[in-house]
Design a protein around this motif. Structure first.
Motif, mmCIF file in Angstrom:
data_model
loop_
_atom_site.group_PDB
_atom_site.id
_atom_site.type_symbol
_atom_site.label_atom_id
_atom_site.label_comp_id
_atom_site.label_asym_id
_atom_site.label_seq_id
_atom_site.Cartn_x
_atom_site.Cartn_y
_atom_site.Cartn_z
ATOM 1 N N PHE A 657 -4.925 5.002 -6.142
ATOM 2 C CA PHE A 657 -4.976 5.891 -7.290
ATOM 3 C C PHE A 657 -4.408 5.146 -8.494
ATOM 4 N N GLY A 658 -5.305 4.831 -9.454
ATOM 5 C CA GLY A 658 -4.833 4.235 -10.694
ATOM 6 C C GLY A 658 -3.995 2.996 -10.498
ATOM 7 N N GLY A 659 -4.398 2.126 -9.599
ATOM 8 C CA GLY A 659 -3.664 0.890 -9.368
ATOM 9 C C GLY A 659 -2.540 1.037 -8.362
ATOM 10 N N ARG A 660 -2.244 2.283 -7.905
ATOM 11 C CA ARG A 660 -1.215 2.505 -6.906
ATOM 12 C C ARG A 660 -1.865 2.819 -5.564
ATOM 13 N N THR A 661 -1.126 2.576 -4.509
ATOM 14 C CA THR A 661 -1.601 2.885 -3.162
ATOM 15 C C THR A 661 -0.756 3.995 -2.577
ATOM 16 N N SER A 662 -1.418 5.063 -2.140
ATOM 17 C CA SER A 662 -0.736 6.183 -1.511
ATOM 18 C C SER A 662 -1.077 6.177 -0.029
ATOM 19 N N THR A 663 -0.051 6.380 0.811
ATOM 20 C CA THR A 663 -0.241 6.354 2.262
ATOM 21 C C THR A 663 -0.039 7.737 2.843
ATOM 22 N N MET A 664 -1.014 8.164 3.659
ATOM 23 C CA MET A 664 -0.915 9.428 4.384
ATOM 24 C C MET A 664 -0.824 9.109 5.870
#
Length: 918
Positions: A657-664
């Motif tokens: 997301f927008g250059g960031r990485t989110s982990t689920m």
């Protein structure tokens, strides 16, 4: 003009008639001094067994099928050996490189054990190890063919330095004392079907050349042999091939001939320019060319037969010109290379024992596809020495025949080993590298001359054997009668039967202390009880007894248990009364198979208009590993760190997301039709979690059409094409199966979601039998099991059929809508217009609003269309990589931004504008 080798290898120039001095004894390349399998001078033995003419026999550490090489008194071989260090496969996975064309690498298990790649130096007279150098420890990025290993490229030497090539693990230059002088990393090779690597380099003057043909960007590269500096590189339009290049001097100049599927090409080693080229080979080219008297002979034999005799003074494209002296289209080899010896060309058919001998000048047949009694499968390439030809079989037999116009067997020799590597001869010494041992064979006179040294070796071996026996006794004395491993449950593995046909085998075990009982099922004869079952520590053993007519056939299983895997050996009766030993790698079957599509809904600001967003995860469980893909209606990504323990599963999903990485992180308990658990994620600076409940999703699929697959039958493993034809009939399915040369209607066809089941009744000389096909459709793949019931006997065999697709024509305009950037942005229309030029090549233009730009790299492989698009976002240029399946007037696939190292992709679907179709 006579063709010869010169000082390519740093030795004195040698013609075919030049003798080799004893002190200059060498076999510097996998096919000898001339790279053709010809022994220049020597008198190797023609007969032997385990007790006769064996100078020494040593255990070879690790695995590898590369032929050894010899310089003076030193023999060198390469090896790859497991270190016992296991790595999480998902964490170790390397990103897929651009340019991979076929994408069929997932059919073999991804390695998870770090390998040690070594160069080993032996005294060739005694077999003693002089030194061993581990040049690198690494985790291979892909597996290898079941008959080979990670060290299948033979080394090469110029007499001063040794060049050890381990493919994707690098090229290493060592001096003859084992000191590494330089190393070169050429990247990762992606081979078709994950079959592994096996092409050897070639030395030409001050250069070493490496042919890098794989499923990515192929090339031929020249390096400075003293420094490893790259001198030139030429792109090659080739898929995977294993044929090693050869250097030939002709007319005072050197040319390097490289054989492959799309073309055979001769290169100028000074700059890489092509001198001449020819098409006409089959796929999967493995045999290395041979040459003599101004002619080079190129062969291939996978799914077809091809042999061309090409003049070495040719120029340009030579196919269908008089530059090809003659050709032959029967009985050519698949793996073993041909032998050109004393004016005759010898070669096997495929990997079989049928030998052909032709006149090298005219192509006249002396004899064709005659069976060589005593041989079965053949991988090793033949050699010629004196008046004899040496033919090495995979089952331990070596047949020596006369070098003549007739097939005359001189001797048939047998050793307790399996041989795939080609033989080596230096003087009177013959070396055979087997699966586990290296043999040195010499004639009677040489044995007598070296007897004293041999007796010393035997005494040393006896001392070592006593030490090993004492260690074994200590180990037994310290063992307990308590089982530390739990093996209760069901286990499955793949078995290769006679002829190379594979089938699934299963055993269900019950455990009572160290005692085991259970039932085995697999092959042709139903089920059998487990006998003499035992588990001690992590060691498991049992046997099954199969009764057929009045005979009993006992098979023993022994291995080591590690969690949900068993690795060991299977011993069973062979066809000729011998013992057949095979690898055994079994995996524990899950209590509930998680494979399939699972769906759930979550609340979303966008969603489907009801505040809900649908998500899916597609899981696959095979050979103890859980893999899968997570997707929404707009995008998808591979899952990571997937685990299944009993009924508990977990996995991670990374999103950008927008250059960031989110982990689920998803965790849940598995049931037959649902997963119940939680998923955790981070929003801002806060860790959050929510309930997660997924249900099996079995969407209806399209089964109508033709499905084909290849099976193997008979003891020699002949290949046969099979076809399933399905059509709509009322509310159900009808059709027929084409196999065994006949067409048979199907009965009781059922389609339930993505599951297909039907029966076929067949007849043979022994009566009527029924085959039940049960499988699952996944896109254009139908795979499952075929169960054959013949009286009271039955067997299961896996099948994997691919849908026959029409050749696509992508020319025209394709439209789709996408959401604009920004939270409140509306939808915009995208148009891709593709056209084909007079040269047959595709090009295209992309348009969006008032923006128009050309697309790059438009290509069609099968039914897959791919292209690239470079767009400017704010102040940055970003490359978008598109890939889609073409189905009639619909393109359905995905695109990613830049290198997309996270693996996250966006889904897209376009429809053809009817008015634009040609």
């Amino acid at each position: 003009m006579k063709t010869k080798t010169l000082s390519i290898l740093g030795f004195t120039a040698l013609s075919l008639t030049t003798g080799l001095a004893k002190e200059e004894a060498f076999w510097p390349h996998w096919r000898g001094p001339l790279s053709t399998g010809v022994v220049l001078e020597g008198n190797p033995p023609v007969s032997w067994d385990e007790k006769t003419n064996v100078r020494w026999r040593i255990k070879v550490p690790g695995a590898g099928h590369a032929t050894p090489i010899v310089v003076g008194e030193k023999l060198f071989l390469l090896s790859a050996e497991g270190t016992g260090k296991k790595v999480d496969v998902e964490q170790a996975e390397e990103p897929r490189r651009e340019g991979n064309r076929r994408g069929r690498f997932g059919r073999r298990p991804k390695p998870n054990e770090i390998q040690k790649f070594s160069v080993i130096c032996l005294n060739r007279h005694s077999g003693k190890t002089l030194w061993s150098k581990a040049v690198v420890e690494a985790l291979p990025h892909e597996g290898h063919h079941r008959d080979h290993g990670y060290a299948s490229c033979s080394p090469v030497t110029d007499g001063e330095f040794l060049y050890a090539f381990f493919g994707s693990r690098g090229l290493y230059c060592l001096d003859l004392e084992g000191n590494v002088k330089w190393e070169k990393d050429l990247g990762d090779m992606r081979t078709v079907m994950g079959f592994g690597e096996g092409t050897s380099p070639v030395l030409v003057g001050n250069k070493i050349l490496v042919k890098w043909d794989h499923e990515g960007d192929s090339f031929l590269v020249a390096l400075d042999k003293k420094s490893g500096k790259e001198l030139w590189r030429k792109e090659r339009d080739e898929g995977t091939s294993w044929a090693s290049p050869v250097a030939i001097e002709h007319g005072g100049k050197i040319q390097v001939v490289a054989s492959a599927s799309n073309k055979v090409a001769s290169y100028n080693p000074e700059n890489g320019d092509i001198i001449w080229e020819s098409t006409g080979m089959t796929r999967n080219v493995i045999p290395t060319p041979v040459w003599g008297d101004g002619v080079v002979y190129v062969t291939s034999g996978f799914r077809g037969s091809a042999l061309q005799a090409i003049k070495l003074d040719s120029k340009g494209k030579v196919k269908d010109t008089d530059a090809i002296l003659w050709s032959h289209d029967e009985g050519t080899p698949y793996v073993p290379s041909p032998l050109l010896y004393q004016g005759r060309l010898y070669f096997f058919q495929g990997n079989d024992n049928r030998l052909t001998c032709l006149d090298a000048k005219t192509g006249k047949v002396h004899y064709s596809r005659q069976r060589v009694e005593g041989l079965r499968g053949v991988y090793a390439s033949p050699i010629g020495a004196g008046d004899h030809i040496y033919l090495v079989g995979r089952q331990g037999n070596v047949v020596v025949i006369k070098s003549s116009d007739k097939l005359e067997i001189v001797a048939t020799n047998s050793l307790d080993e399996e041989f795939d590597a080609s033989p080596v001869v230096v003087g009177d010494w013959l070396y055979l590298r087997g699966k586990e041992h290296l043999y040195c064979l010499v004639g009677t006179e040489a044995v007598e001359a070296a007897r004293e040294e041999q007796e010393d070796d035997e005494e040393e071996a006896q001392v070592q054997a006593r030490d090993d026996a004492e260690k074994q006794e200590d180990a037994v004395a310290n063992s307990t009668d308590v089982a530390s491993s739990n093996v209760a449950g069901s286990w499955s593995w793949t078995v290769e039967g006679f002829g190379g046909q594979e089938f699934e085998a299963h055993v269900t075990l019950e455990q009572d202390g160290t005692a085991l009982k259970g039932t085995y099922k697999g092959g042709f004869f139903g089920s059998d009880p487990v006998e003499a079952g035992k588990i001690e520590g992590d060691s498991i053993s049992f046997k099954t007894v199969r009764r057929f007519r009045d005979n009993e056939f006992a098979t023993t299983y022994a291995g080591k248990v590690s969690g949900d895997e068993i690795v060991g050996k299977i011993e069973s009766p062979g066809r000729d009364g011998d013992t057949r030993v095979r690898d055994w790698h079994a995996y524990r079957e899950p209590e509930i198979d998680p494979s399939g599509l699972w769906k759930w809904s979550t609340t979303s600001r966008r969603g489907n208009g009801n505040g809900q967003r649908d998500s899916w995860v597609k899981l696959a469980y095979a050979k103890g590993k859980l893999t899968g893909v997570y997707r929404t209606t707009r995008s998808q990504a591979p899952i990571k760190d997937a685990q299944l323990e009993g009924k508990e599963l977990s996995f991670k999903v990374e999103r950008g997301f927008g250059g960031r990485t989110s982990t689920m992180v998803y965790k849940g308990t598995l049931s037959s039709d649902g997963i119940t658990g939680t998923y955790a994620f981070r929003r801002g600076d806060e860790d959050r979690s929510a309930e997660w409940k997924a249900e099996r999703d079995t969407p209806e699929v399209d089964a109508v059409g033709e499905w084909t697959w290849t099976s193997r039958f008979g003891r020699r493993g002949q290949e046969r094409e099979n076809k399933i034809v399905l059509r709509k009939e009322g509310e159900g399915l009808a059709g027929h199966v084409i196999a065994r040369g006949g067409e048979m209607p199907i009965d009781d066809a059922e389609l339930d979601g993505d599951r297909v089941r039907f029966e076929v009744t067949m007849e043979n000389d022994n009566g009527e039998f029924t085959s039940t096909y049960a499988g699952r459709i996944d896109g254009d793949l139908l795979q499952g099991t075929m169960t054959v019931q013949f009286g009271e006997r039955s067997f299961e065999r896996p099948f994997k059929a691919a849908r026959v697709l029409p050749k696509p024509e992508p020319v025209g305009a394709w439209k789709w809508t996408s959401r604009g950037f920004g939270r409140d942005a509306g939808e915009v229309v995208n148009v891709l217009t593709l056209s084909r030029g007079d040269d047959g090549k595709l090009s295209g233009v992309y348009a969006r609003d008032d923006e128009e730009m050309p697309v790059e790299g438009v290509a069609v492989e099968g039914n897959t269309l791919s292209f690239k698009l470079t767009r400017r976002f704010r102040d940055n240029e970003v490359t978008m990589n598109y890939s889609a399946q073409l189905r009639g007037d619909v393109l359905r696939g995905h695109y990613s931004f830049g290198e997309n190292t996270s693996g996250w992709v966006t889904l897209w679907e376009a429809e053809r504008d009817p008015g634009s179709k040609e």
